[in-house]
Design a protein around this motif. Structure first.
Motif, PDB file in Angstrom:
ATOM      1  N   LEU A 160       0.784  -1.147   0.141  1.00 36.01           N
ATOM      2  CA  LEU A 160       0.104   0.020   0.226  1.00 36.01           C
ATOM      3  C   LEU A 160       0.976   1.313   0.178  1.00 36.01           C
ATOM      4  N   ASP A 161       0.522   2.257  -0.710  1.00 33.92           N
ATOM      5  CA  ASP A 161       1.005   3.564  -0.557  1.00 33.92           C
ATOM      6  C   ASP A 161       0.551   4.351   0.719  1.00 33.92           C
ATOM      7  N   ARG A 162       0.846   5.622   0.781  1.00 38.71           N
ATOM      8  CA  ARG A 162       0.252   6.345   2.111  1.00 38.71           C
ATOM      9  C   ARG A 162      -1.366   6.545   1.960  1.00 38.71           C
ATOM     10  N   SER A 163      -1.802   6.783   0.525  1.00 38.85           N
ATOM     11  CA  SER A 163      -3.246   7.277   0.294  1.00 38.85           C
ATOM     12  C   SER A 163      -4.100   5.836   0.624  1.00 38.85           C
ATOM     13  N   ALA A 164      -3.602   4.816   0.416  1.00 44.02           N
ATOM     14  CA  ALA A 164      -4.495   3.544   0.203  1.00 44.02           C
ATOM     15  C   ALA A 164      -4.310   3.181   2.049  1.00 44.02           C
ATOM     16  N   THR A 165      -3.233   3.332   2.680  1.00 46.43           N
ATOM     17  CA  THR A 165      -3.446   3.186   4.336  1.00 46.43           C
ATOM     18  C   THR A 165      -4.167   4.174   4.890  1.00 46.43           C
ATOM     19  N   GLY A 177      -4.165  -6.371   8.052  1.00 49.65           N
ATOM     20  CA  GLY A 177      -3.342  -7.583   7.677  1.00 49.65           C
ATOM     21  C   GLY A 177      -2.766  -8.061   6.303  1.00 49.65           C
ATOM     22  N   THR A 178      -1.783  -8.419   6.077  1.00 51.14           N
ATOM     23  CA  THR A 178      -1.332  -8.750   4.587  1.00 51.14           C
ATOM     24  C   THR A 178      -0.586 -10.148   4.607  1.00 51.14           C
ATOM     25  N   ASP A 179      -0.623 -10.669   3.563  1.00 52.39           N
ATOM     26  CA  ASP A 179       0.093 -12.261   3.699  1.00 52.39           C
ATOM     27  C   ASP A 179       1.502 -11.773   2.953  1.00 52.39           C
ATOM     28  N   ALA A 180       2.050 -10.626   2.856  1.00 52.42           N
ATOM     29  CA  ALA A 180       3.131 -10.009   2.266  1.00 52.42           C
ATOM     30  C   ALA A 180       3.892  -9.958   3.502  1.00 52.42           C
ATOM     31  N   ALA A 181       5.296  -9.699   3.501  1.00 53.48           N
ATOM     32  CA  ALA A 181       6.163  -9.596   4.427  1.00 53.48           C
ATOM     33  C   ALA A 181       6.078  -8.063   5.214  1.00 53.48           C
ATOM     34  N   SER A 182       5.383  -7.231   4.297  1.00 51.46           N
ATOM     35  CA  SER A 182       5.272  -5.770   4.856  1.00 51.46           C
ATOM     36  C   SER A 182       3.828  -5.201   4.223  1.00 51.46           C
ATOM     37  N   LEU A 183       3.391  -4.332   5.033  1.00 47.48           N
ATOM     38  CA  LEU A 183       2.288  -3.666   4.217  1.00 47.48           C
ATOM     39  C   LEU A 183       2.732  -2.605   3.408  1.00 47.48           C
ATOM     40  N   ASP A 184       3.935  -2.319   3.339  1.00 44.92           N
ATOM     41  CA  ASP A 184       4.573  -1.329   2.387  1.00 44.92           C
ATOM     42  C   ASP A 184       4.847  -2.029   0.909  1.00 44.92           C
ATOM     43  N   ILE A 191      12.776   1.654  -3.204  1.00 46.83           N
ATOM     44  CA  ILE A 191      14.000   2.417  -3.372  1.00 46.83           C
ATOM     45  C   ILE A 191      14.361   2.675  -4.816  1.00 46.83           C
ATOM     46  N   THR A 192      14.016   1.968  -5.776  1.00 45.09           N
ATOM     47  CA  THR A 192      13.877   2.318  -7.373  1.00 45.09           C
ATOM     48  C   THR A 192      12.872   3.663  -7.405  1.00 45.09           C
ATOM     49  N   ARG A 193      11.654   3.649  -6.917  1.00 40.85           N
ATOM     50  CA  ARG A 193      10.834   4.944  -7.053  1.00 40.85           C
ATOM     51  C   ARG A 193      11.430   6.197  -6.394  1.00 40.85           C
ATOM     52  N   PHE A 194      12.212   5.809  -5.170  1.00 39.30           N
ATOM     53  CA  PHE A 194      12.775   7.063  -4.470  1.00 39.30           C
ATOM     54  C   PHE A 194      13.743   7.639  -5.186  1.00 39.30           C
ATOM     55  N   ARG A 195      14.736   6.759  -5.793  1.00 35.94           N
ATOM     56  CA  ARG A 195      16.132   7.319  -6.540  1.00 35.94           C
ATOM     57  C   ARG A 195      15.301   7.942  -7.839  1.00 35.94           C
ATOM     58  N   GLY A 198      12.975  11.056  -6.426  1.00 36.22           N
ATOM     59  CA  GLY A 198      13.605  11.827  -5.232  1.00 36.22           C
ATOM     60  C   GLY A 198      12.669  12.233  -4.194  1.00 36.22           C
ATOM     61  N   ASP A 199      11.611  11.351  -4.160  1.00 28.67           N
ATOM     62  CA  ASP A 199      10.563  11.537  -3.106  1.00 28.67           C
ATOM     63  C   ASP A 199      10.317  10.894  -1.932  1.00 28.67           C
ATOM     64  N   GLN A 200      11.109  11.096  -0.829  1.00 32.72           N
ATOM     65  CA  GLN A 200      11.299  10.434   0.432  1.00 32.72           C
ATOM     66  C   GLN A 200      10.075   9.733   0.691  1.00 32.72           C
ATOM     67  N   SER A 201       8.675  10.357   0.551  1.00 34.21           N
ATOM     68  CA  SER A 201       7.656   9.400   0.852  1.00 34.21           C
ATOM     69  C   SER A 201       7.356   8.112   0.140  1.00 34.21           C
ATOM     70  N   ALA A 202       8.061   8.001  -0.704  1.00 38.86           N
ATOM     71  CA  ALA A 202       8.262   6.406  -1.256  1.00 38.86           C
ATOM     72  C   ALA A 202       8.559   5.648  -0.414  1.00 38.86           C
ATOM     73  N   LEU A 203       9.360   5.870   0.598  1.00 35.38           N
ATOM     74  CA  LEU A 203      10.030   4.973   1.469  1.00 35.38           C
ATOM     75  C   LEU A 203       9.137   4.427   2.646  1.00 35.38           C
ATOM     76  N   PHE A 204       8.803   3.086   2.910  1.00 32.18           N
ATOM     77  CA  PHE A 204       7.957   2.768   3.665  1.00 32.18           C
ATOM     78  C   PHE A 204       6.746   3.505   4.121  1.00 32.18           C
ATOM     79  N   PRO A 205       5.878   3.835   3.231  1.00 38.35           N
ATOM     80  CA  PRO A 205       4.784   4.921   3.333  1.00 38.35           C
ATOM     81  C   PRO A 205       3.748   4.385   4.457  1.00 38.35           C
ATOM     82  N   SER A 206       3.481   3.183   4.488  1.00 36.82           N
ATOM     83  CA  SER A 206       2.486   2.558   5.447  1.00 36.82           C
ATOM     84  C   SER A 206       3.018   2.666   6.765  1.00 36.82           C
ATOM     85  N   HIS A 207       4.234   2.237   7.117  1.00 33.47           N
ATOM     86  CA  HIS A 207       4.970   2.322   8.159  1.00 33.47           C
ATOM     87  C   HIS A 207       4.901   3.732   8.741  1.00 33.47           C
TER      88      HIS A 207
END
Length: 258
Positions: A160-165, A177-184, A191-195, A198-207
Protein backbone atom coordinates in the motif's frame (compact mmCIF):
# COMPACT_ATOMS: atom_id res chain seq x y z
CA UNK A 1 -18.13 -22.94 13.65
CA UNK A 2 -15.27 -23.41 11.21
CA UNK A 3 -11.79 -22.30 12.28
CA UNK A 4 -9.34 -21.30 9.51
CA UNK A 5 -5.66 -20.95 10.37
CA UNK A 6 -4.23 -17.84 8.68
CA UNK A 7 -0.74 -18.09 10.16
CA UNK A 8 2.62 -19.38 8.97
CA UNK A 9 4.73 -21.61 11.19
CA UNK A 10 7.91 -20.39 12.81
CA UNK A 11 10.26 -22.89 11.21
CA UNK A 12 14.05 -22.86 11.61
CA UNK A 13 14.32 -25.21 8.62
CA UNK A 14 12.45 -22.91 6.25
CA UNK A 15 13.86 -19.90 4.40
CA UNK A 16 13.44 -16.74 6.45
CA UNK A 17 15.12 -13.31 6.25
CA UNK A 18 15.43 -13.35 10.04
CA UNK A 19 17.72 -15.96 11.55
CA UNK A 20 15.97 -18.57 13.66
CA UNK A 21 17.68 -21.10 15.91
CA UNK A 22 15.67 -23.97 17.35
CA UNK A 23 17.39 -26.34 19.77
CA UNK A 24 15.43 -29.35 21.00
CA UNK A 25 16.55 -30.74 24.33
CA UNK A 26 15.80 -34.42 24.73
CA UNK A 27 13.83 -35.72 27.67
CA UNK A 28 16.95 -37.54 28.91
CA UNK A 29 19.13 -34.41 28.79
CA UNK A 30 16.37 -32.42 30.43
CA UNK A 31 16.31 -34.93 33.29
CA UNK A 32 20.03 -34.43 33.90
CA UNK A 33 19.73 -30.65 33.79
CA UNK A 34 16.71 -30.65 36.09
CA UNK A 35 18.40 -32.85 38.69
CA UNK A 36 21.51 -30.65 38.63
CA UNK A 37 19.40 -27.55 39.17
CA UNK A 38 17.46 -29.16 42.02
CA UNK A 39 20.72 -30.08 43.75
CA UNK A 40 21.49 -26.35 44.05
CA UNK A 41 18.39 -26.05 46.23
CA UNK A 42 19.31 -29.04 48.36
CA UNK A 43 16.76 -31.30 46.64
CA UNK A 44 18.35 -34.65 45.83
CA UNK A 45 17.01 -36.48 42.80
CA UNK A 46 18.76 -38.70 40.26
CA UNK A 47 17.76 -38.96 36.58
CA UNK A 48 17.30 -42.73 36.87
CA UNK A 49 14.74 -42.14 39.63
CA UNK A 50 12.43 -40.34 37.22
CA UNK A 51 9.73 -42.31 35.35
CA UNK A 52 11.46 -43.94 32.41
CA UNK A 53 14.73 -42.27 33.40
CA UNK A 54 13.80 -39.06 31.64
CA UNK A 55 11.77 -35.86 32.17
CA UNK A 56 10.50 -33.49 29.43
CA UNK A 57 11.36 -32.47 25.89
CA UNK A 58 12.15 -28.75 25.82
CA UNK A 59 12.48 -26.25 22.95
CA UNK A 60 14.84 -23.29 23.00
CA UNK A 61 14.42 -20.71 20.24
CA UNK A 62 16.18 -17.52 19.27
CA UNK A 63 14.23 -15.31 16.89
CA UNK A 64 13.07 -11.80 16.09
CA UNK A 65 9.59 -10.57 17.05
CA UNK A 66 9.02 -9.95 13.32
CA UNK A 67 9.56 -13.62 12.46
CA UNK A 68 6.58 -15.59 11.21
CA UNK A 69 3.06 -14.21 11.47
CA UNK A 70 3.24 -11.23 13.79
CA UNK A 71 1.64 -7.90 14.67
CA UNK A 72 3.46 -4.58 14.53
CA UNK A 73 2.52 -2.30 17.41
CA UNK A 74 2.48 1.51 17.17
CA UNK A 75 5.79 1.61 19.06
CA UNK A 76 7.46 -0.14 16.11
CA UNK A 77 7.06 2.76 13.68
CA UNK A 78 9.60 5.16 15.13
CA UNK A 79 11.16 6.78 18.19
CA UNK A 80 9.30 9.13 20.51
CA UNK A 81 10.81 12.04 18.60
CA UNK A 82 9.03 10.99 15.38
CA UNK A 83 5.60 10.08 16.81
CA UNK A 84 3.31 13.08 16.38
CA UNK A 85 0.13 12.00 18.22
CA UNK A 86 1.51 11.23 21.69
CA UNK A 87 3.11 8.14 23.17
CA UNK A 88 3.09 5.09 20.89
CA UNK A 89 1.87 1.98 22.67
CA UNK A 90 3.82 -1.27 22.77
CA UNK A 91 2.36 -4.62 21.78
CA UNK A 92 1.49 -5.37 25.41
CA UNK A 93 -0.43 -2.09 25.70
CA UNK A 94 -2.63 -2.15 22.61
CA UNK A 95 -6.30 -2.84 23.56
CA UNK A 96 -7.25 -6.51 23.20
CA UNK A 97 -10.56 -5.63 21.55
CA UNK A 98 -8.63 -4.48 18.47
CA UNK A 99 -7.75 -8.11 17.79
CA UNK A 100 -11.15 -9.85 17.79
CA UNK A 101 -13.25 -8.18 15.14
CA UNK A 102 -15.19 -8.77 11.90
CA UNK A 103 -12.85 -9.38 8.98
CA UNK A 104 -12.80 -7.91 5.48
CA UNK A 105 -10.72 -9.40 2.65
CA UNK A 106 -9.50 -7.11 -0.13
CA UNK A 107 -7.73 -8.46 -3.21
CA UNK A 108 -4.66 -6.58 -4.48
CA UNK A 109 -3.63 -9.20 -7.02
CA UNK A 110 -4.97 -7.25 -10.00
CA UNK A 111 -2.93 -4.13 -9.27
CA UNK A 112 -0.79 -3.01 -12.19
CA UNK A 113 2.62 -2.99 -10.53
CA UNK A 114 3.59 -3.32 -6.90
CA UNK A 115 1.66 -0.48 -5.28
CA UNK A 116 -2.04 -0.15 -4.49
CA UNK A 117 -3.34 3.37 -3.95
CA UNK A 118 -6.56 4.72 -2.48
CA UNK A 119 -8.28 4.76 -5.86
CA UNK A 120 -7.66 1.03 -6.29
CA UNK A 121 -8.96 0.27 -2.79
CA UNK A 122 -12.09 2.31 -3.43
CA UNK A 123 -12.78 0.21 -6.54
CA UNK A 124 -12.14 -3.00 -4.61
CA UNK A 125 -14.47 -1.90 -1.81
CA UNK A 126 -17.15 -1.16 -4.40
CA UNK A 127 -16.56 -4.57 -6.01
CA UNK A 128 -17.13 -6.53 -2.80
CA UNK A 129 -20.15 -4.38 -1.90
CA UNK A 130 -19.07 -3.72 1.66
CA UNK A 131 -17.47 -0.64 3.21
CA UNK A 132 -15.10 -1.37 6.13
CA UNK A 133 -16.63 -0.32 9.44
CA UNK A 134 -14.78 1.13 12.45
CA UNK A 135 -12.43 -1.46 13.95
CA UNK A 136 -13.04 -4.07 11.26
CA UNK A 137 -9.84 -6.02 10.58
CA UNK A 138 -8.90 -5.67 6.90
CA UNK A 139 -6.83 -8.44 5.32
CA UNK A 140 -5.01 -8.02 2.01
CA UNK A 141 -4.26 -10.71 -0.57
CA UNK A 142 -1.03 -9.39 -2.06
CA UNK A 143 0.25 -12.03 -4.55
CA UNK A 144 2.86 -13.19 -2.00
CA UNK A 145 1.13 -16.53 -1.41
CA UNK A 146 2.25 -17.97 -4.74
CA UNK A 147 5.86 -17.53 -3.61
CA UNK A 148 5.41 -19.02 -0.12
CA UNK A 149 8.56 -20.39 1.55
CA UNK A 150 10.86 -18.69 -1.00
CA UNK A 151 12.76 -15.39 -1.06
CA UNK A 152 10.37 -14.23 -3.81
CA UNK A 153 7.63 -13.89 -1.22
CA UNK A 154 9.53 -10.92 0.17
CA UNK A 155 9.92 -9.12 -3.16
CA UNK A 156 7.04 -10.11 -5.46
CA UNK A 157 3.88 -8.72 -3.91
CA UNK A 158 1.65 -5.66 -3.80
CA UNK A 159 1.89 -3.15 -0.94
CA UNK A 160 0.00 0.00 0.00
CA UNK A 161 1.01 3.60 -0.53
CA UNK A 162 0.23 6.34 1.96
CA UNK A 163 -3.13 7.20 0.41
CA UNK A 164 -4.37 3.60 0.59
CA UNK A 165 -3.28 3.18 4.20
CA UNK A 166 -4.91 6.45 5.20
CA UNK A 167 -8.13 5.49 3.41
CA UNK A 168 -8.50 2.38 5.58
CA UNK A 169 -7.70 4.34 8.74
CA UNK A 170 -10.26 6.97 7.71
CA UNK A 171 -12.87 4.20 7.78
CA UNK A 172 -11.93 3.52 11.40
CA UNK A 173 -9.83 0.41 10.72
CA UNK A 174 -7.16 -0.10 13.38
CA UNK A 175 -5.66 -3.43 12.29
CA UNK A 176 -4.58 -4.11 8.68
CA UNK A 177 -3.15 -7.49 7.74
CA UNK A 178 -1.30 -8.77 4.68
CA UNK A 179 0.03 -12.09 3.47
CA UNK A 180 3.18 -10.24 2.39
CA UNK A 181 6.28 -9.50 4.42
CA UNK A 182 5.20 -5.89 4.87
CA UNK A 183 2.28 -3.59 4.31
CA UNK A 184 4.68 -1.36 2.39
CA UNK A 185 5.57 -2.06 -1.25
CA UNK A 186 8.58 -4.36 -1.87
CA UNK A 187 11.91 -2.87 -0.88
CA UNK A 188 13.31 -2.84 -4.42
CA UNK A 189 10.27 -0.98 -5.72
CA UNK A 190 10.43 1.63 -2.95
CA UNK A 191 14.13 2.35 -3.45
CA UNK A 192 13.80 2.53 -7.23
CA UNK A 193 10.95 5.04 -7.00
CA UNK A 194 12.84 7.06 -4.40
CA UNK A 195 15.96 7.23 -6.59
CA UNK A 196 13.92 8.04 -9.68
CA UNK A 197 11.56 10.60 -8.19
CA UNK A 198 13.65 11.87 -5.29
CA UNK A 199 10.57 11.68 -3.09
CA UNK A 200 11.28 10.38 0.40
CA UNK A 201 7.59 9.56 0.89
CA UNK A 202 8.12 6.54 -1.38
CA UNK A 203 10.06 4.87 1.44
CA UNK A 204 8.04 2.75 3.88
CA UNK A 205 4.83 4.76 3.38
CA UNK A 206 2.51 2.57 5.47
CA UNK A 207 4.92 2.34 8.38
CA UNK A 208 5.47 6.09 8.28
CA UNK A 209 1.71 6.72 8.51
CA UNK A 210 1.98 4.90 11.84
CA UNK A 211 4.03 7.79 13.17
CA UNK A 212 1.04 10.06 12.72
CA UNK A 213 -1.91 7.72 13.35
CA UNK A 214 -2.16 4.85 15.79
CA UNK A 215 -2.77 1.46 14.19
CA UNK A 216 -1.35 -2.07 13.95
CA UNK A 217 -0.45 -4.21 10.98
CA UNK A 218 -0.34 -7.99 10.74
CA UNK A 219 2.41 -9.27 8.48
CA UNK A 220 3.02 -12.67 6.87
CA UNK A 221 -0.49 -14.09 6.91
CA UNK A 222 -1.25 -17.32 5.08
CA UNK A 223 -4.14 -19.32 3.64
CA UNK A 224 -6.31 -16.33 2.74
CA UNK A 225 -7.74 -18.33 -0.16
CA UNK A 226 -9.55 -20.50 2.39
CA UNK A 227 -11.73 -17.62 3.57
CA UNK A 228 -15.40 -17.87 2.53
CA UNK A 229 -15.40 -14.51 0.75
CA UNK A 230 -14.71 -10.85 1.30
CA UNK A 231 -16.80 -10.84 4.48
CA UNK A 232 -18.65 -13.34 6.68
CA UNK A 233 -15.86 -14.17 9.11
CA UNK A 234 -14.35 -12.91 12.34
CA UNK A 235 -10.61 -12.48 12.83
CA UNK A 236 -8.99 -13.49 16.11
CA UNK A 237 -5.34 -12.40 16.32
CA UNK A 238 -4.28 -11.78 19.91
CA UNK A 239 -0.54 -11.00 20.04
CA UNK A 240 1.87 -12.55 22.52
CA UNK A 241 2.23 -10.18 25.46
CA UNK A 242 5.87 -9.05 25.38
CA UNK A 243 6.72 -6.15 27.67
CA UNK A 244 8.23 -3.08 25.98
CA UNK A 245 8.16 -4.74 22.52
CA UNK A 246 7.23 -3.17 19.21
CA UNK A 247 5.78 -6.41 17.85
CA UNK A 248 4.52 -9.80 18.95
CA UNK A 249 3.89 -13.17 17.34
CA UNK A 250 0.28 -14.18 16.80
CA UNK A 251 -1.74 -17.22 15.75
CA UNK A 252 -4.31 -15.65 13.43
CA UNK A 253 -7.56 -17.58 13.08
CA UNK A 254 -10.67 -16.79 11.08
CA UNK A 255 -13.95 -17.90 12.66
CA UNK A 256 -16.71 -18.73 10.20
CA UNK A 257 -20.22 -19.52 11.42
CA UNK A 258 -21.89 -22.50 9.78
Amino acid sequence: MQLIDLSVAIDADAWDPNQITHEIQSAADNAKEFCTEMAQFGLALEPNELPGGELLVMDNLTLNTHTGTHIDAPAHYGSAATITYGRARTIAEVPLDWFYRPGVLLDLQNVDGAVADAAYLEKEIARIGYTPQPQDIVLLRSRAAQWADTPMAFSEYVGLDRSATELLLDHGVRVIGTDAASLDPPLGDMITRFRTEGDQSALFPSHMVGREREYCQIERLSNLDALPGATGFTVCCFPVKIARAGAGWTRVVALVND
